[in-house]
Design an enzyme around this catalytic site. Structure first.
Site, PDB file in Angstrom:
ATOM      1  N   HIS A 257      -6.582  -5.816   3.158  1.00 32.75           N
ATOM      2  CA  HIS A 257      -5.453  -5.129   3.776  1.00 32.75           C
ATOM      3  C   HIS A 257      -4.791  -6.093   4.761  1.00 32.75           C
ATOM      4  O   HIS A 257      -5.463  -6.626   5.647  1.00 32.75           O
ATOM      5  CB  HIS A 257      -5.925  -3.912   4.583  1.00 32.75           C
ATOM      6  CG  HIS A 257      -6.521  -2.815   3.783  1.00 32.75           C
ATOM      7  ND1 HIS A 257      -5.791  -1.727   3.350  1.00 32.75           N
ATOM      8  CD2 HIS A 257      -7.789  -2.618   3.343  1.00 32.75           C
ATOM      9  CE1 HIS A 257      -6.582  -0.904   2.683  1.00 32.75           C
ATOM     10  NE2 HIS A 257      -7.806  -1.422   2.659  1.00 32.75           N
TER      11      HIS A 257
ATOM     12  N   ASP B  64       0.870  -1.185   0.000  1.00 32.10           N
ATOM     13  CA  ASP B  64       0.000   0.000   0.000  1.00 32.10           C
ATOM     14  C   ASP B  64       0.902   1.228   0.000  1.00 32.10           C
ATOM     15  O   ASP B  64       1.833   1.310   0.803  1.00 32.10           O
ATOM     16  CB  ASP B  64      -0.883  -0.024   1.252  1.00 32.10           C
ATOM     17  CG  ASP B  64      -1.983   1.013   1.236  1.00 32.10           C
ATOM     18  OD1 ASP B  64      -1.672   2.198   0.944  1.00 32.10           O
ATOM     19  OD2 ASP B  64      -3.136   0.668   1.515  1.00 32.10           O
ATOM     20  N   ILE B  65       0.661   2.168  -0.902  1.00 38.93           N
ATOM     21  CA  ILE B  65       1.526   3.353  -0.977  1.00 38.93           C
ATOM     22  C   ILE B  65       1.202   4.403   0.093  1.00 38.93           C
ATOM     23  O   ILE B  65       1.942   5.361   0.243  1.00 38.93           O
ATOM     24  CB  ILE B  65       1.539   3.995  -2.387  1.00 38.93           C
ATOM     25  CG1 ILE B  65       0.146   4.446  -2.801  1.00 38.93           C
ATOM     26  CG2 ILE B  65       2.163   3.045  -3.393  1.00 38.93           C
ATOM     27  CD1 ILE B  65       0.142   5.326  -4.040  1.00 38.93           C
TER      28      ILE B  65
ATOM     29  N   HIS C  96     -10.287  -5.713  -2.132  1.00 50.14           N
ATOM     30  CA  HIS C  96      -8.906  -5.756  -1.665  1.00 50.14           C
ATOM     31  C   HIS C  96      -8.863  -6.059  -0.172  1.00 50.14           C
ATOM     32  O   HIS C  96      -9.663  -5.569   0.610  1.00 50.14           O
ATOM     33  CB  HIS C  96      -8.133  -4.476  -1.989  1.00 50.14           C
ATOM     34  CG  HIS C  96      -8.780  -3.197  -1.570  1.00 50.14           C
ATOM     35  ND1 HIS C  96      -9.913  -2.684  -2.155  1.00 50.14           N
ATOM     36  CD2 HIS C  96      -8.432  -2.306  -0.613  1.00 50.14           C
ATOM     37  CE1 HIS C  96     -10.228  -1.539  -1.590  1.00 50.14           C
ATOM     38  NE2 HIS C  96      -9.350  -1.287  -0.637  1.00 50.14           N
TER      39      HIS C  96
END
Length: 131
Positions: free
Chosen positions: A95, A29-30, A93
């Site tokens: 996490h 994750d950016i 998605h």
């Protein structure tokens, strides 16, 4: 219109890839909550987790488990937390977040990594992935 994750899958947007299979992709994750915060996605674009067919849903969970095992070997932490929210990007998605405190799972805390740190971290996690 394709989601940002579909654009990443297609190679139109770069990512810090951690693991990949025929059906799934994992990348850092950016905007991470913690160092090592990783996203696992199905390559098939589906908006909501429970709209996935049973086979892809189970496959995503197993792929995420394997990524979490690699992540825990690469990033010192008490455990790997998992969250599925899906409001920011209309593409399922998962996490995976290295946790040391309950604050690490909150989506208000962010850490900052340089491109070099992202690259090194992705390579380290990837080296522990057993697909």
């Amino acid at each position: 219109m394709a989601s940002i994750f579909t654009k990443i899958i297609e190679g139109n947007i770069p990512c810090y890839k951690v693991a990949e299979s025929d059906d799934f992709l994992a990348f850092l994750d950016i905007n991470p909550n913690a160092k090592g915060h990783t996203l696992c996605i199905p390559k098939k674009e589906v908006n909501k987790l429970f709209d996935l067919d049973a086979e892809i849903y189970a496959g995503l969970m197993e792929f995420s488990r394997k990524v979490a095992v690699a992540l825990e070997k690469a990033v010192p932490c008490k455990r790997i937390g998992m969250s599925v929210i899906g409001l920011e990007v209309p593409h399922v998605h998962v996490h995976l977040i290295p946790l040391n405190t309950m604050e690490d799972i909150r989506f208000v805390q962010k850490v900052t990594l340089s491109p070099e740190e992202f690259k090194e971290l992705a390579e380290t996690i990837s080296s522990h992935f057993e697909g």
